[in-house]
Write an enzyme that holds these catalytic residues in place. Structure first.
Site, PDB file in Angstrom:
ATOM      1  N   ALA A 123      22.063  -6.999 -12.561  1.00  0.00           N
ATOM      2  CA  ALA A 123      23.173  -7.532 -11.915  1.00  0.00           C
ATOM      3  C   ALA A 123      24.493  -6.542 -11.066  1.00  0.00           C
ATOM      4  O   ALA A 123      25.129  -6.870 -12.331  1.00  0.00           O
ATOM      5  CB  ALA A 123      23.316  -8.794 -12.654  1.00  0.00           C
ATOM      6  N   TYR A 154      35.282  -2.486 -12.892  1.00  0.00           N
ATOM      7  CA  TYR A 154      34.669  -3.559 -12.788  1.00  0.00           C
ATOM      8  C   TYR A 154      33.377  -2.508 -11.626  1.00  0.00           C
ATOM      9  O   TYR A 154      32.272  -2.329 -11.527  1.00  0.00           O
ATOM     10  CB  TYR A 154      34.832  -4.468 -12.150  1.00  0.00           C
ATOM     11  CG  TYR A 154      33.643  -5.822 -11.853  1.00  0.00           C
ATOM     12  CD1 TYR A 154      33.445  -6.219 -12.701  1.00  0.00           C
ATOM     13  CD2 TYR A 154      33.792  -6.162 -10.893  1.00  0.00           C
ATOM     14  CE1 TYR A 154      32.199  -6.956 -12.672  1.00  0.00           C
ATOM     15  CE2 TYR A 154      32.394  -7.004 -10.505  1.00  0.00           C
ATOM     16  CZ  TYR A 154      31.377  -7.836 -11.162  1.00  0.00           C
ATOM     17  OH  TYR A 154      30.695  -8.259 -11.106  1.00  0.00           O
TER      18      TYR A 154
HETATM   19  P1  NAD Z   1      29.795 -14.852 -17.312  1.00  0.00           P
HETATM   20  O1  NAD Z   1      31.303 -14.135 -17.518  1.00  0.00           O
HETATM   21  O2  NAD Z   1      29.766 -16.073 -17.188  1.00  0.00           O
HETATM   22  O3  NAD Z   1      28.842 -13.340 -17.914  1.00  0.00           O
HETATM   23  C1  NAD Z   1      28.706 -13.057 -18.827  1.00  0.00           C
HETATM   24  C2  NAD Z   1      28.087 -12.458 -19.835  1.00  0.00           C
HETATM   25  O4  NAD Z   1      28.363 -11.311 -20.659  1.00  0.00           O
HETATM   26  C3  NAD Z   1      28.969 -13.524 -20.693  1.00  0.00           C
HETATM   27  O5  NAD Z   1      28.575 -14.485 -21.372  1.00  0.00           O
HETATM   28  C4  NAD Z   1      29.832 -12.687 -21.626  1.00  0.00           C
HETATM   29  O6  NAD Z   1      30.213 -12.907 -23.358  1.00  0.00           O
HETATM   30  C5  NAD Z   1      28.385 -11.372 -21.582  1.00  0.00           C
HETATM   31  N1  NAD Z   1      28.899 -10.177 -22.083  1.00  0.00           N
HETATM   32  C6  NAD Z   1      30.003  -9.591 -21.498  1.00  0.00           C
HETATM   33  N2  NAD Z   1      30.187  -8.345 -22.690  1.00  0.00           N
HETATM   34  C7  NAD Z   1      29.141  -8.115 -22.903  1.00  0.00           C
HETATM   35  C8  NAD Z   1      28.250  -7.305 -24.032  1.00  0.00           C
HETATM   36  N3  NAD Z   1      29.271  -5.676 -23.943  1.00  0.00           N
HETATM   37  N4  NAD Z   1      27.107  -7.741 -24.774  1.00  0.00           N
HETATM   38  C9  NAD Z   1      27.070  -8.946 -24.716  1.00  0.00           C
HETATM   39  N5  NAD Z   1      27.072 -10.131 -23.681  1.00  0.00           N
HETATM   40  C10 NAD Z   1      27.770  -9.631 -23.075  1.00  0.00           C
HETATM   41  O7  NAD Z   1      29.852 -14.109 -15.597  1.00  0.00           O
HETATM   42  P2  NAD Z   1      28.562 -14.767 -14.601  1.00  0.00           P
HETATM   43  O8  NAD Z   1      29.494 -15.156 -13.614  1.00  0.00           O
HETATM   44  O9  NAD Z   1      27.891 -15.390 -15.158  1.00  0.00           O
HETATM   45  O10 NAD Z   1      27.860 -12.648 -14.449  1.00  0.00           O
HETATM   46  C11 NAD Z   1      27.207 -12.353 -14.641  1.00  0.00           C
HETATM   47  C12 NAD Z   1      26.433 -11.177 -14.275  1.00  0.00           C
HETATM   48  O11 NAD Z   1      26.529 -11.053 -12.738  1.00  0.00           O
HETATM   49  C13 NAD Z   1      27.679 -10.347 -13.818  1.00  0.00           C
HETATM   50  O12 NAD Z   1      26.888  -8.807 -14.586  1.00  0.00           O
HETATM   51  C14 NAD Z   1      28.397 -10.123 -12.422  1.00  0.00           C
HETATM   52  O13 NAD Z   1      28.962  -8.641 -12.872  1.00  0.00           O
HETATM   53  C15 NAD Z   1      26.937 -10.346 -12.160  1.00  0.00           C
HETATM   54  N6  NAD Z   1      27.640 -10.986 -11.351  1.00  0.00           N
HETATM   55  C16 NAD Z   1      28.526 -11.943 -11.031  1.00  0.00           C
HETATM   56  C17 NAD Z   1      28.847 -12.705  -9.885  1.00  0.00           C
HETATM   57  C18 NAD Z   1      28.590 -13.870  -9.595  1.00  0.00           C
HETATM   58  O14 NAD Z   1      29.462 -14.956  -8.426  1.00  0.00           O
HETATM   59  N7  NAD Z   1      29.023 -14.675 -10.718  1.00  0.00           N
HETATM   60  C19 NAD Z   1      28.862 -11.600  -8.486  1.00  0.00           C
HETATM   61  C20 NAD Z   1      28.282 -10.448  -8.467  1.00  0.00           C
HETATM   62  C21 NAD Z   1      28.281 -10.569  -9.822  1.00  0.00           C
END
Ligand code: NAD
Ligand code: UDP
Length: 320
Positions: A123, A154
């Site tokens: 992701a 990031y």
């Molecule tokens: P979110 O914060 O809801 O989910 C991220 C999850 O990763 C959380 O549950 C967190 O506890 C877990 N996490 C973080 N570090 C960890 C670790 N070291 N070990 C285990 N778990 C860990 O965010 P999201 O919006 O669901 O994003 C999910 C992914 O999608 C991320 O990688 C983010 O970079 C990517 N992303 C999301 C968006 C968006 O618009 N939501 C946009 C671009 C990229």
């Protein structure tokens, strides 16, 4: 070749499975007939996102930090690496864990996929383009990122993640995919995660001032979560290894976004202008030609419909 499972169901490991996107992905995988192991250390996630899966024999949750070695017994067909703080407020609060999960966490997740002969999906993010000088952004644009600014923790972690994913593909012949996700919204976002969608909706519902950063002329393009998950699922099942943008090309300014929410909620709240965060991208819009051509993917949920579903979710959250 992915290993064959002793059960007829393929096993998927979802890192970040208790987060916003990881939990929606988990639901989709279970619906597709996968067994799912969600790994999450809950740094920004919440077990409430997966509590409806308690007792499901095809689902297992492991509370674990993926920057430490990941041990999963048995066969695994797919590794979906979603673990990472994702909201600007989260990664500014957790700069070192963000760098570690993007580097060490991605390394461990790739190592798991290699050990199991599994396909791997990263992701990644539109933040790889930084404050873009090309508009809209297509995958062959290399970006305009400030490595030492506050968002660098990031952006550079994700750029490293992409680099190590391609290295595992080229050197270890791992079957890898990279999705560059553009701003995605929907139910299960945290009310307080600071991203503009939950921030403005919760302010509008509470009758509080709507905080627009800068003069609100910066643009974003918002994708509803079910569309995003569909694109990601299609990408994992495809054999393409270079990055693919998934997002909704409908672009608007942040001021327009706040005005839409004001109107849809029927809110009397005033818009107030606050300082623009450092390195906040001025424009962002995905070029989705590659996703359309390769995956036959197209966003289907229009902004008004997706926002209504999201507002309904936040109303319920705010009334408890
Ligand atoms: P979110 O914060 O809801 O989910 C991220 C999850 O990763 C959380 O549950 C967190 O506890 C877990 N996490 C973080 N570090 C960890 C670790 N070291 N070990 C285990 N778990 C860990 O965010 P999201 O919006 O669901 O994003 C999910 C992914 O999608 C991320 O990688 C983010 O970079 C990517 N992303 C999301 C968006 C968006 O618009 N939501 C946009 C671009 C990229
Ligand atoms: N933003 C805003 N008010 C808020 C939160 C965010 O005006 O209360 C702006 C932010 O400066 C950015 C855009 O909305 O220009 C999207 O911010 P978000 O945090 O959702 O994610 P980003 O796209 O910057 O990663």
């Amino acid at each position: 070749m992915p290993s064959t499972s002793s059960s007829s169901k393929p096993t998927s490991v979802v890192t970040g499975g208790a987060g916003f996107l990881g939990s929606h992905l988990t639901d989709r995988l279970l619906a597709e007939g996968h067994r799912v192991i969600a790994i999450d250390d809950l740094i920004t996630g919440n077990v409430a996102n997966i509590e409806h899966l308690a007792g499901n024999p095809d689902f297992r949750f492991i509370c674990h930090d993926v920057t430490d070695y990941i041990f999963i017994p048995g066969e695994v067909r797919y590794v979906w690496h979603f673990a990472s703080p994702a909201s600007p407020i989260d990664y500014l609060n957790f700069p070192i864990p963000t760098l570690k999960v993007g580097s060490l966490g991605t390394h461990n997740s790739l190592g798991l996929a290699k050990e199991k002969g599994a396909a791997f999906l990263l992701a990644s993010t539109s933040e790889c383009y930084g404050d873009p000088l090309v508009h809209p952004q297509s995958e062959d644009y290399w970006g305009n990122v400030n490595p030492i600014g506050p968002r660098g923790v990031y952006d550079e972690a994700k750029r490293f993640s992409e680099a190590i994913t391609m290295a595992y593909h080229r050197y270890h012949k791992l079957d890898t995919k990279i999705v560059r996700i553009f701003n995605t919204y929907g139910p299960r976002m945290r009310l307080q995660d600071g991203r503009v969608v939950p921030a403005i909706i919760s302010q509008a519902l509470a009758g509080a001032p709507l905080t627009v950063f800068g003069d609100g002329s910066q643009t974003r393009s918002f994708c509803y979560v079910s569309d995003l998950i569909d694109g990601i699922y299609r990408l994992m099942m495809h054999s393409y290894h270079e990055p693919v943008n998934i997002g909704n090309p409908r672009e608007m300014t942040i001021l327009q976004f706040a005005e839409h929410i004001q109107r849809i909620v029927g809110s009397e709240s005033q818009i107030v202008f606050k300082p623009l965060p450092v390195d906040d991208p001025k424009v962002r819009q995905p070029d989705i030609t590659r996703a359309r051509t390769l995956l036959g993917w197209e966003p289907r949920v229009d902004f008004e419909e997706g926002i209504r579903l999201t507002i309904d979710f936040f109303r319920t959250k705010m009334s408890v």
